[in-house]
Design an enzyme around this catalytic site. Sequence first.
Site, PDB file in Angstrom:
ATOM      1  N   GLY A  48     -23.949  61.236   7.470  1.00 50.80           N
ATOM      2  CA  GLY A  48     -25.114  60.471   7.895  1.00 50.80           C
ATOM      3  C   GLY A  48     -25.937  59.858   6.792  1.00 50.80           C
ATOM      4  N   ASP A 103     -29.941  62.499   5.947  1.00 50.73           N
ATOM      5  CA  ASP A 103     -30.377  61.403   6.812  1.00 50.73           C
ATOM      6  C   ASP A 103     -31.575  61.829   7.647  1.00 50.73           C
ATOM      7  OD1 ASP A 103     -28.878  63.258   8.239  1.00 50.73           O
ATOM      8  OD2 ASP A 103     -27.654  61.781   9.290  1.00 50.73           O
ATOM      9  N   ASP A 106     -33.869  67.975  11.297  1.00 45.64           N
ATOM     10  CA  ASP A 106     -34.185  68.221  12.707  1.00 45.64           C
ATOM     11  C   ASP A 106     -34.656  69.678  12.825  1.00 45.64           C
ATOM     12  OD1 ASP A 106     -33.420  66.967  15.587  1.00 45.64           O
ATOM     13  OD2 ASP A 106     -32.753  69.036  15.563  1.00 45.64           O
ATOM     14  N   PHE A 155     -33.669  61.400  20.109  1.00 45.73           N
ATOM     15  CA  PHE A 155     -32.413  61.162  19.408  1.00 45.73           C
ATOM     16  C   PHE A 155     -32.376  59.741  18.870  1.00 45.73           C
ATOM     17  CE2 PHE A 155     -27.855  60.502  18.924  1.00 45.73           C
ATOM     18  CZ  PHE A 155     -27.498  61.678  18.300  1.00 45.73           C
ATOM     19  N   ASP A 162     -25.268  58.652  13.761  1.00 43.17           N
ATOM     20  CA  ASP A 162     -24.352  58.293  14.845  1.00 43.17           C
ATOM     21  C   ASP A 162     -24.658  59.036  16.130  1.00 43.17           C
ATOM     22  OD1 ASP A 162     -23.411  60.897  13.913  1.00 43.17           O
ATOM     23  OD2 ASP A 162     -21.666  60.520  15.178  1.00 43.17           O
ATOM     24  N   ARG A 168     -23.298  54.234  13.281  1.00 42.58           N
ATOM     25  CA  ARG A 168     -23.620  54.436  11.854  1.00 42.58           C
ATOM     26  C   ARG A 168     -23.814  53.118  11.112  1.00 42.58           C
ATOM     27  NH1 ARG A 168     -22.865  59.803  10.734  1.00 42.58           N
ATOM     28  NH2 ARG A 168     -21.085  60.858  11.644  1.00 42.58           N
TER      29      ARG A 168
HETATM   30  P1  IMP Z   1     -30.546  70.190  11.641  1.00 44.36           P
HETATM   31  O1  IMP Z   1     -29.558  71.107  10.996  1.00 44.36           O
HETATM   32  O2  IMP Z   1     -30.878  70.654  13.047  1.00 44.36           O
HETATM   33  O3  IMP Z   1     -31.776  69.921  10.821  1.00 44.36           O
HETATM   34  O4  IMP Z   1     -29.812  68.826  11.878  1.00 44.36           O
HETATM   35  C1  IMP Z   1     -29.411  68.023  10.818  1.00 44.36           C
HETATM   36  C2  IMP Z   1     -28.238  67.151  11.172  1.00 44.36           C
HETATM   37  O5  IMP Z   1     -28.124  66.937  12.591  1.00 44.36           O
HETATM   38  C3  IMP Z   1     -28.414  65.787  10.581  1.00 44.36           C
HETATM   39  O6  IMP Z   1     -27.865  65.705   9.279  1.00 44.36           O
HETATM   40  C4  IMP Z   1     -27.691  64.896  11.564  1.00 44.36           C
HETATM   41  O7  IMP Z   1     -26.321  64.820  11.245  1.00 44.36           O
HETATM   42  C5  IMP Z   1     -27.851  65.598  12.892  1.00 44.36           C
HETATM   43  N1  IMP Z   1     -28.956  65.048  13.688  1.00 44.36           N
HETATM   44  C6  IMP Z   1     -30.141  65.621  13.941  1.00 44.36           C
HETATM   45  N2  IMP Z   1     -30.926  64.842  14.708  1.00 44.36           N
HETATM   46  C7  IMP Z   1     -30.210  63.715  14.915  1.00 44.36           C
HETATM   47  C8  IMP Z   1     -30.498  62.478  15.629  1.00 44.36           C
HETATM   48  O8  IMP Z   1     -31.570  62.245  16.227  1.00 44.36           O
HETATM   49  N3  IMP Z   1     -29.502  61.544  15.590  1.00 44.36           N
HETATM   50  C9  IMP Z   1     -28.315  61.723  14.975  1.00 44.36           C
HETATM   51  N4  IMP Z   1     -28.020  62.863  14.304  1.00 44.36           N
HETATM   52  C10 IMP Z   1     -28.966  63.840  14.271  1.00 44.36           C
END
Ligand code: IMP
Length: 178
Positions: A48, A103, A106, A155, A162, A168
């Site tokens: 990402g 990227d 979350d 999202f 993506d 992407r």
């Molecule tokens: P985390 O581990 O929950 O912080 O999520 C991180 C990863 O989840 C990011 O590097 C993205 O690949 C994916 N991700 C989280 N939120 C989104 C979103 O809104 N759109 C697309 N990918 C996301």
Amino acid sequence: MGIIKIHDKNFKKSISEEEILQRVAAIAREIEADCKYQNPLFLPVLNGSFMFTSDLMKEIDMNCEMQFVKVKSYTGMHSTQQVKTLIGADMAVSGRTVIIIEDIVDTGATIKELVNQLHHLNPNEIKICSLLFKPTKYKGDLKVDYYGFEIPDDFVIGYGLDYNGLGRNLRHIYTVTE
Ligand code: IMP
């Protein structure tokens, strides 16, 4: 205007390329101010962060190195919080200022796991840089040192992000409409 369909969802343009590039330049200035003579090692997280990384690297005006790394924590539109092993951090990390490039942050599960694994390689310090940050979803206690935009818990796709493989290549960021 600005609505696109990817798989089964509609997305609306929410952050333009122009706004993104302005923030990317501002982040580059912050990193330069903090790390000017440290020859930092950037570790962008694939897939990402590839577009963000490309624009950020072009803005950075100091000696630095970079090495893409890979983990995976997402399928579809819900974080599985199952972070896999870090692949690719094979450059010398010991004693270095390391800057993880994401990227989006979350839940924070990905950066937490990355930081845990990087600690074993004895860096001097680890900083976190993300284009997007969802503060209402974030469950971590690590500081996100540099980020471009705080966004709501919706999202998003585009500019490297993506939805099940698509989106992407979009130059703007789009938010799901439903
Ligand atoms: P985390 O581990 O929950 O912080 O999520 C991180 C990863 O989840 C990011 O590097 C993205 O690949 C994916 N991700 C989280 N939120 C989104 C979103 O809104 N759109 C697309 N990918 C996301």
